[in-house]
Design a protein around this motif. Structure first.
Motif, PDB file in Angstrom:
ATOM      1  N   PRO A   1       0.707  -1.293  -0.194  1.00 10.41           N
ATOM      2  CA  PRO A   1       0.234  -0.156   0.209  1.00 10.41           C
ATOM      3  C   PRO A   1       1.143   1.466  -0.050  1.00 10.41           C
ATOM      4  CG  PRO A   1      -0.907  -1.429   1.318  1.00 10.41           C
ATOM      5  CD  PRO A   1       0.818  -2.083   0.970  1.00 10.41           C
ATOM      6  N   GLY A   2      -0.016   1.927  -0.947  1.00 12.46           N
ATOM      7  CA  GLY A   2       1.683   3.719  -0.852  1.00 12.46           C
ATOM      8  C   GLY A   2       2.483   3.015  -1.518  1.00 12.46           C
ATOM      9  N   GLY A   3       2.522   2.015  -2.338  1.00 11.03           N
ATOM     10  CA  GLY A   3       4.123   1.571  -3.746  1.00 11.03           C
ATOM     11  C   GLY A   3       5.391   1.702  -2.762  1.00 11.03           C
ATOM     12  N   VAL A   4       6.083   1.288  -3.705  1.00 12.13           N
ATOM     13  CA  VAL A   4       7.267   0.377  -2.988  1.00 12.13           C
ATOM     14  C   VAL A   4       8.480   1.643  -3.459  1.00 12.13           C
ATOM     15  CG1 VAL A   4       6.605  -2.259  -3.223  1.00 12.13           C
ATOM     16  CG2 VAL A   4       7.897  -1.011  -5.164  1.00 12.13           C
ATOM     17  N   THR A   5       9.610   1.355  -2.222  1.00 14.99           N
ATOM     18  CA  THR A   5      10.155   1.957  -2.883  1.00 14.99           C
ATOM     19  C   THR A   5      11.527   1.709  -3.598  1.00 14.99           C
ATOM     20  OG1 THR A   5      11.590   1.581   0.161  1.00 14.99           O
ATOM     21  CG2 THR A   5       9.661   3.295  -0.408  1.00 14.99           C
ATOM     22  N   HIS A   6      12.169   2.511  -3.732  1.00 12.45           N
ATOM     23  CA  HIS A   6      13.687   1.700  -4.139  1.00 12.45           C
ATOM     24  C   HIS A   6      14.199   0.902  -3.144  1.00 12.45           C
ATOM     25  CE1 HIS A   6      18.162   1.503  -4.815  1.00 12.45           C
ATOM     26  NE2 HIS A   6      17.432   1.423  -6.398  1.00 12.45           N
TER      27      HIS A   6
END
Length: 118
Positions: free
Chosen positions: A46-51
């Motif tokens: 949720p909210g997207g993945v990060t590098h």
């Protein structure tokens, strides 16, 4: 080793690594030939993945793949988010995104058409 069985083993490893980090494993694919396969892992949260999420999964999955050594050649490991054009791979994906616009491409034509939107 066949690509499909390698893909299954990679999926098991990636699923375990993703779950330990609170991530969803969206999809795994092993593409290319036996000489230099490309192992692609798509993760989400949720909210997207990060590098950092991608880097951590890559490090841990890569380490396990190297230790288990069932891909018998040099390979490229790619870990990323599924992106805006996220594929639907599991029943839960279809349920989660029900009611939204989707593009589909069939393996075999339906009538004369293979591409659909709806």
């Amino acid at each position: 080793m066949e690509a499909s069985s390698a893909e299954g083993r990679v999926r098991e490893i990636a699923e375990r690594v993703a779950e330990e980090r609170g991530l969803e494993l969206v999809h795994v694919e092993v593409a290319g030939g036996a000489r230099s396969p490309i192992v692609r892992i798509f993760i989400d949260k949720p909210g997207g993945v990060t590098h950092e999420d991608c880097s951590e999964v890559s490090l841990h999955v890569g380490t396990v793949l190297d230790v288990e050594d069932f891909i018998h050649s040099a390979y490229t490991l790619e870990v990323s988010s599924p992106g805006l054009e996220r594929g639907l791979y599991k029943r839960e994906d279809y349920e989660r995104f029900a009611g939204r616009m989707a593009k589909m491409r069939t393996r075999r034509p339906v009538g004369v058409q293979r591409n659909f939107r709806g």
